[in-house]
Design an enzyme around this catalytic site. Structure first.
Site, PDB file in Angstrom:
ATOM      1  N   ASP A  29      -8.043  59.715  -7.962  1.00  0.00           N
ATOM      2  CA  ASP A  29      -9.103  59.290  -7.042  1.00  0.00           C
ATOM      3  C   ASP A  29      -9.584  60.537  -6.298  1.00  0.00           C
ATOM      4  OD1 ASP A  29      -8.457  56.688  -7.792  1.00  0.00           O
ATOM      5  OD2 ASP A  29      -7.086  56.417  -6.102  1.00  0.00           O
TER       6      ASP A  29
ATOM      7  N   ASP B 278      -8.031  44.839  -9.697  1.00  0.00           N
ATOM      8  CA  ASP B 278      -7.268  45.320  -8.546  1.00  0.00           C
ATOM      9  C   ASP B 278      -6.513  44.134  -7.972  1.00  0.00           C
ATOM     10  OD1 ASP B 278      -8.231  47.937  -8.725  1.00  0.00           O
ATOM     11  OD2 ASP B 278     -10.006  47.460  -7.556  1.00  0.00           O
TER      12      ASP B 278
END
Length: 251
Positions: free
Chosen positions: A130, A11
Site C-alpha cells: 500500500d 475486504d
C-alpha cells in the site's frame, strides 16, 4: 500471449465484506461466502480476501471463513491480513487458500518472505504494498494505510522480488475507492522494472479504467471491490469489453 486477470477483492471485517474510500468510511457489502460463490460463477479469474482488521485471536475465525469459501468456489483465491509466520500460512493453505498475501509483516521482517517462499514456493506468496504519493515520492504505508514507513515503493518492490515473492499486489491509497482510475504511471514503472506479475488495485470506476491499467499501466491483473460488490460492473461484460479492445483475457 500472457492473458490478463480480473480479481474481485473482498475486504473482511468481523466476518462481513466491507468497502470504503481511501481506506476509511467503511460500509457493508454483503456476506463474503455468497459473494465469493457469485464471483466464481460469473467469470472472476481469482479472488482476494483481506481481513483488514486481523488480529492473532481472529486467525481461527479467518481460517473457518477460508474453509467455507473454498467449498463454494472453483477459482484460485488469496487470503491476507495479520499473517506473520509460517504457521499462519500453513493453517490457511490447509483450509483451502491457494495463495497468501503479506504486507506489514513483510516490511517489519523482510526475511519472512524468504521463509515462506522456501516452505511453500513462490507461487503461493503475494506481497501486498500500500503506497501513497507524498511530495513527489511513493511511500509505503502499513497497518491498513495508517502508518507511513521509510520505504520507497519501487525499492521495496525490487527487494520483494529478490526475496522470491511470486506476485505483488500494489494498491494506490490515493486512488482507492475514488473510481477515478488506477495509478497507471506507478504501475507501468513497477511492471517495467520487475519480472514478477503486478496486480493493480485502487481506483476502478468504469470498464475503461481496467483497459487503461492493462495497456498504460502494463499490469498483469486488475483488482476491484465496490464496482463489483454493488453491481456497477458485471465481470462477464467487463471481460467482453476488454476482449473487444484487443486485450487477451483469461477465459
Amino acid at each position: 500471449m500472457i492473458t490478463k486477470r480480473i480479481i474481485p477483492c473482498l475486504d473482511i471485517k468481523n466476518g462481513r465484506t466491507v468497502k470504503g474510500t481511501n481506506f476509511v468510511n467503511l460500509r457493508d457489502a454483503g456476506d463474503p461466502v455468497e459473494l465469493a460463490k457469485l464471483y466464481s460463477n460469473t467469470g472472476a479469474d481469482e479472488l482476494v480476501f483481506l481481513d483488514i482488521s486481523a488480529t492473532e485471536e481472529r486467525r481461527k475465525t479467518l481460517a473457518d471463513l477460508v474453509l467455507r469459501v473454498a467449498s463454494q468456489v472453483n477459482i484460485p483465491f488469496t487470503v491476507g491480513g495479520g499473517i506473520s509466520s509460517v504457521e499462519d500460512v500453513d493453517i490457511l493453505l490447509q483450509n483451502g487458500a491457494d495463495k497468501v498475501s503479506i504486507n506489514s509483516s513483510a516490511v517489519k521482517r523482510p526475511e519472512l518472505i524468504n521463509e515462506l517462499v522456501a516452505k511453500f514456493g513462490s507461487q503461493c506468496i503475494v506481497v501486498a504494498i500500500d503506497a501513497k504519493y507524498i511530495e513527489g515520492e511513493w511511500i509505503v504505508h502499513l497497518v491498513g494505510g495508517k502508518v507511513p514507513t521509510e520505504h520507497n515503493l519501487f525499492d521495496w518492490a525490487k527487494e520483494v522480488e529478490e526475496r522470491g515473492a511470486g506476485e505483488i499486489l500494489f494498491t494506490s491509497m490515493d486512488n482507492d475507492g475514488t473510481k477515478d482510475g488506477f495509478a497507471n504511471e506507478a504501475l507501468a514503472r513497477l511492471s517495467e522494472s520487475l519480472n514478477i506479475p503486478i496486480i493493480a488495485s485502487g481506483g476502478a470506476g468504469n470498464m475503461q479504467h481496467f483497459a487503461d491499467a492493462f495497456t498504460e499501466g502494463k499490469a498483469d491483473a486488475a483488482l476491484a471491490a465496490s464496482v463489483f460488490h454493488f453491481k456497477e460492473i458485471e465481470i462477464t461484460d467487463l471481460k467482453q469489453e476488454l476482449t473487444t479492445q484487443g486485450i487477451a483475457m483469461r477465459s
